[in-house]
Design an enzyme around this catalytic site. Sequence first.
Site, PDB file in Angstrom:
ATOM      1  N   ARG A  45       0.875  -1.174   0.000  1.00 10.71           N
ATOM      2  CA  ARG A  45       0.000   0.000   0.000  1.00 10.71           C
ATOM      3  C   ARG A  45       0.910   1.221   0.000  1.00 10.71           C
ATOM      4  NH1 ARG A  45      -5.257  -1.517   0.950  1.00 10.71           N
ATOM      5  NH2 ARG A  45      -5.628  -3.352   2.249  1.00 10.71           N
TER       6      ARG A  45
ATOM      7  N   GLY B 198      -7.285  -3.444  -6.039  1.00 12.82           N
ATOM      8  CA  GLY B 198      -8.588  -2.896  -5.683  1.00 12.82           C
ATOM      9  C   GLY B 198      -8.834  -1.506  -6.235  1.00 12.82           C
TER      10      GLY B 198
ATOM     11  N   THR C  59     -10.798  -7.280  -4.914  1.00  9.13           N
ATOM     12  CA  THR C  59     -11.112  -6.825  -3.573  1.00  9.13           C
ATOM     13  C   THR C  59     -11.908  -7.908  -2.882  1.00  9.13           C
ATOM     14  OG1 THR C  59     -12.490  -5.377  -2.237  1.00  9.13           O
ATOM     15  CG2 THR C  59     -13.040  -5.491  -4.534  1.00  9.13           C
ATOM     16  N   ILE C  60     -11.457  -8.277  -1.741  1.00  7.00           N
ATOM     17  CA  ILE C  60     -12.157  -9.318  -1.006  1.00  7.00           C
ATOM     18  C   ILE C  60     -13.518  -8.819  -0.546  1.00  7.00           C
ATOM     19  CG2 ILE C  60     -11.309  -8.819   1.311  1.00  7.00           C
ATOM     20  CD1 ILE C  60     -10.733 -11.843   1.495  1.00  7.00           C
ATOM     21  N   ASP C  61     -13.639  -7.499  -0.403  1.00  8.39           N
ATOM     22  CA  ASP C  61     -14.889  -6.926   0.111  1.00  8.39           C
ATOM     23  C   ASP C  61     -16.018  -6.925  -0.920  1.00  8.39           C
ATOM     24  OD1 ASP C  61     -13.511  -6.467   2.405  1.00  8.39           O
ATOM     25  OD2 ASP C  61     -13.292  -4.306   2.115  1.00  8.39           O
TER      26      ASP C  61
ATOM     27  N   GLY D  82     -14.668  -6.053   5.806  1.00 11.63           N
ATOM     28  CA  GLY D  82     -15.689  -5.243   5.155  1.00 11.63           C
ATOM     29  C   GLY D  82     -15.612  -3.848   5.724  1.00 11.63           C
TER      30      GLY D  82
ATOM     31  N   ARG E 293      -8.708 -14.332   4.178  1.00 14.43           N
ATOM     32  CA  ARG E 293      -8.162 -13.819   2.916  1.00 14.43           C
ATOM     33  C   ARG E 293      -6.760 -14.352   2.602  1.00 14.43           C
ATOM     34  NH1 ARG E 293      -6.415  -7.409   3.503  1.00 14.43           N
ATOM     35  NH2 ARG E 293      -4.342  -7.898   4.230  1.00 14.43           N
TER      36      ARG E 293
HETATM   37  N1  LIG Z   1      -6.312   7.682  -5.432  1.00 16.44           N
HETATM   38  C1  LIG Z   1      -5.267   7.032  -5.950  1.00 16.44           C
HETATM   39  N2  LIG Z   1      -4.709   7.465  -7.102  1.00 16.44           N
HETATM   40  C2  LIG Z   1      -3.662   6.814  -7.655  1.00 16.44           C
HETATM   41  N3  LIG Z   1      -3.095   5.715  -7.101  1.00 16.44           N
HETATM   42  C3  LIG Z   1      -3.597   5.245  -5.961  1.00 16.44           C
HETATM   43  C4  LIG Z   1      -4.711   5.866  -5.312  1.00 16.44           C
HETATM   44  N4  LIG Z   1      -4.993   5.175  -4.186  1.00 16.44           N
HETATM   45  C5  LIG Z   1      -4.104   4.159  -4.128  1.00 16.44           C
HETATM   46  N5  LIG Z   1      -3.267   4.188  -5.189  1.00 16.44           N
HETATM   47  C6  LIG Z   1      -2.178   3.253  -5.464  1.00 16.44           C
HETATM   48  O1  LIG Z   1      -2.708   1.926  -5.430  1.00 16.44           O
HETATM   49  C7  LIG Z   1      -2.013   1.126  -4.476  1.00 16.44           C
HETATM   50  C8  LIG Z   1      -2.994   0.249  -3.744  1.00 16.44           C
HETATM   51  O2  LIG Z   1      -4.010   1.040  -3.138  1.00 16.44           O
HETATM   52  P1  LIG Z   1      -4.736   0.607  -1.791  1.00 16.44           P
HETATM   53  O3  LIG Z   1      -3.734   0.339  -0.751  1.00 16.44           O
HETATM   54  O4  LIG Z   1      -5.786   1.605  -1.502  1.00 16.44           O
HETATM   55  O5  LIG Z   1      -5.358  -0.819  -2.131  1.00 16.44           O
HETATM   56  P2  LIG Z   1      -6.530  -1.215  -3.099  1.00 16.44           P
HETATM   57  O6  LIG Z   1      -6.019  -1.359  -4.479  1.00 16.44           O
HETATM   58  O7  LIG Z   1      -7.670  -0.279  -2.922  1.00 16.44           O
HETATM   59  O8  LIG Z   1      -6.867  -2.668  -2.560  1.00 16.44           O
HETATM   60  P3  LIG Z   1      -7.771  -3.060  -1.283  1.00 16.44           P
HETATM   61  O9  LIG Z   1      -9.013  -3.642  -1.852  1.00 16.44           O
HETATM   62  O10 LIG Z   1      -6.996  -4.068  -0.558  1.00 16.44           O
HETATM   63  O11 LIG Z   1      -8.005  -1.818  -0.473  1.00 16.44           O
HETATM   64  C9  LIG Z   1      -1.284   2.083  -3.563  1.00 16.44           C
HETATM   65  O12 LIG Z   1      -0.065   1.505  -3.167  1.00 16.44           O
HETATM   66  C10 LIG Z   1      -1.089   3.321  -4.414  1.00 16.44           C
HETATM   67  O13 LIG Z   1       0.165   3.258  -5.063  1.00 16.44           O
HETATM   68  O1  LIG Z   2      -4.677  -4.797   7.007  1.00 16.88           O
HETATM   69  P1  LIG Z   2      -4.595  -4.508   5.559  1.00 16.88           P
HETATM   70  O2  LIG Z   2      -3.676  -5.383   4.811  1.00 16.88           O
HETATM   71  O3  LIG Z   2      -4.386  -3.070   5.282  1.00 16.88           O
HETATM   72  O4  LIG Z   2      -6.025  -4.852   4.930  1.00 16.88           O
HETATM   73  C1  LIG Z   2      -7.231  -4.723   5.595  1.00 16.88           C
HETATM   74  C2  LIG Z   2      -8.305  -4.210   4.719  1.00 16.88           C
HETATM   75  O5  LIG Z   2      -8.303  -4.667   3.391  1.00 16.88           O
HETATM   76  C3  LIG Z   2      -9.615  -5.046   3.009  1.00 16.88           C
HETATM   77  O6  LIG Z   2      -9.661  -6.425   3.009  1.00 16.88           O
HETATM   78  C4  LIG Z   2      -9.963  -4.678   1.591  1.00 16.88           C
HETATM   79  O7  LIG Z   2      -9.980  -3.321   1.393  1.00 16.88           O
HETATM   80  C5  LIG Z   2     -10.519  -4.453   4.083  1.00 16.88           C
HETATM   81  O8  LIG Z   2     -11.725  -5.072   4.330  1.00 16.88           O
HETATM   82  C6  LIG Z   2      -9.635  -4.502   5.279  1.00 16.88           C
HETATM   83  O9  LIG Z   2      -9.947  -3.551   6.238  1.00 16.88           O
HETATM   84 MG   LIG Z   3      -9.199  -0.112  -1.488  1.00 13.53          MG
END
Ligand SMILES: Nc1ncnc2c1ncn2[C@@H]1O[C@H](COP(=O)(O)OP(=O)(O)OP(=O)(O)O)[C@@H](O)[C@H]1O
Ligand SMILES: O=P(O)(O)OC[C@H]1O[C@](O)(CO)[C@@H](O)[C@@H]1O
Ligand SMILES: [Mg+2]
Length: 530
Positions: free
Chosen positions: A216, A241, A270-272, A316, A431
């Site tokens: 992240r 995600g 996304t697991i959610d 979630g 997960r």
């Molecule tokens: N608003 C955004 N604009 C551009 N890049 C982003 C943004 N938000 C996140 N990212 C990029 O995407 C990567 C993953 O984002 P994030 O940690 O929010 O997980 P996610 O893809 O939403 O998955 P999850 O379902 O687990 O939340 C981050 O490391 C970042 O580099």
């Molecule tokens: O602890 P981590 O790796 O940031 O992920 C937890 C989060 O990721 C998700 O599985 C997906 O966004 C959320 O439900 C949960 O809060």
């Molecule tokens: Mg996300």
Amino acid sequence: MDSSVSSSASLFSPKFRCFDPSYAFTAAAHHKRSFVNSYPTPTPLARNCNGSMTGSENSERKIVTGEAGYVLEDVPHLSDYIPDLPTYPNPLQDNPSYSVVKQYFVNFDDTVAQKIVVHKDSPRGIHFRRAGPRQKVYFESDDVHACIVTCGGLCPGLNTVIREIVCGLYHMYGVHRILGIEGGYRGFYARNTIPLTPKVVNGIHKRGGTILGTSRGGHDTSKIVDSIEDRGINQVYIIGGDGTQRGASVIFEEIRKRGLKVAVVGIPKTIDNDIPVIDKSFGFDTAFEEAQRAINAAHVEAESIENGIGVVKLMGRDSGFIAMYATLASRDVDCCLIPESPFYLEGPGGLFEYIEKRLKEHGHMVIVIAEGAGQDILSESIRTMDQQDASGNKLLQDVGLWISRKIKDHFAKTKKMTINLKYIDPTYMIRAIRSNASDNVYCTLLAHSAIHGAMAGYTGFTVGPVNGRHAYIPFYRITERQNKVVITDRMWARLLSSTNQPSFLDPKKITSCQETEEPETQLLDGKIHA
Ligand SMILES: Nc1ncnc2c1ncn2[C@@H]1O[C@H](COP(=O)(O)OP(=O)(O)OP(=O)(O)O)[C@@H](O)[C@H]1O
Ligand SMILES: O=P(O)(O)OC[C@H]1O[C@](O)(CO)[C@@H](O)[C@@H]1O
Ligand SMILES: [Mg+2]
């Protein structure tokens, strides 16, 4: 236009930089058949050979309208901004496994309807381009250099998608150069890469997690695209995600701005299950199936002792799909609390009153609570600073611990009955596991659809099933909103009737809610679960 760049350069090198603004409309001509093209914001896609842009390319949407209210929300194509791209016959036509299939290639005009429940006079509505192999491809197999990256939280099936992209590229298209980017987006410039072959990925679908690692936190788009250019990568497969898809959209814009012949493909994870438009996200089935083990344990513990209460917290953050489906599947749950459905503890119609009633009637009960549920009342009772994770996602308080404490305190204070409460938190256990059989097949289809799209020259899209048919969906459709459980939908009513819990809602509010909210997901619309 830079005449020094020949069309063969556009074929073999991702460094094709120059283009004529008029090519913004090439796709319209290219895609035109019976459609009327209406690009609402016909911003030229590129201005000059230095790659500098004016105008808001992000807001550009490729909308094609047709008769009877037909709308195609199309995805970008490499030919939108690179002129004179040569095409090649799809190698699949000579592949013994696929050549026998009648009508293996999808028709150019095939689209998938977003809404399939319609009335006699309904407009035909929004459609997405159907995924699948095309007769012509825009890459020669030997010239493809693909890469795969996984970002965000873990999800069952990540390894399966990786495996199937690698094997699909190898076996369907004869592509042999595939790089795994380690550690999420930042891995493009801060980590090592792993050459991926069918041998390397064989068997990884039997493991949880991602063999590539994930992360992240922010990233530098420019550095990522530099790395893509420098390595000569021309197909980028991005699994993640909502945040990841937003990142993919920006990477795509930068690639388009630089005029590179690089296809950018998002595979939603996304697991959610909170990604809109698509029927469901991979890993979701596995997750709520695995949640059964925790719910079973809670039930066994609760029913074995007088006034036993089992509390299970499930993932979630903003959407309660895992909790809702785990509850519906189990039938042992007496109360399911999700972020979308506000609840209260004290007084008539409150949670404590319901628990007392349930214990009197049955002697035990099971409560499933999604991690994002009740955060408003929780923060009223425990004041803490708002905290965020590295990606800016709000860090939540542990609602499972909090509610367990509240229930214990309530019964200790009122002395109405002695309860035995067991709290189970299987958060990461649901997960960090391998995907189940159904998710494995789903991941395979996602990977194949992604590959076919990239080979056919489509770019800047996410792939996923819409009403059971895989489609190419523009990034903005996936990132503009979050899928939520609609508590005025029949699915939530089914849940309420299976648990017998109170709705905690004022019926008047429900009516006004119903008038404004319309479920978009087919999970809710009933095709799969009606
Ligand atoms: N608003 C955004 N604009 C551009 N890049 C982003 C943004 N938000 C996140 N990212 C990029 O995407 C990567 C993953 O984002 P994030 O940690 O929010 O997980 P996610 O893809 O939403 O998955 P999850 O379902 O687990 O939340 C981050 O490391 C970042 O580099
Ligand atoms: O602890 P981590 O790796 O940031 O992920 C937890 C989060 O990721 C998700 O599985 C997906 O966004 C959320 O439900 C949960 O809060
Ligand atoms: Mg996300």
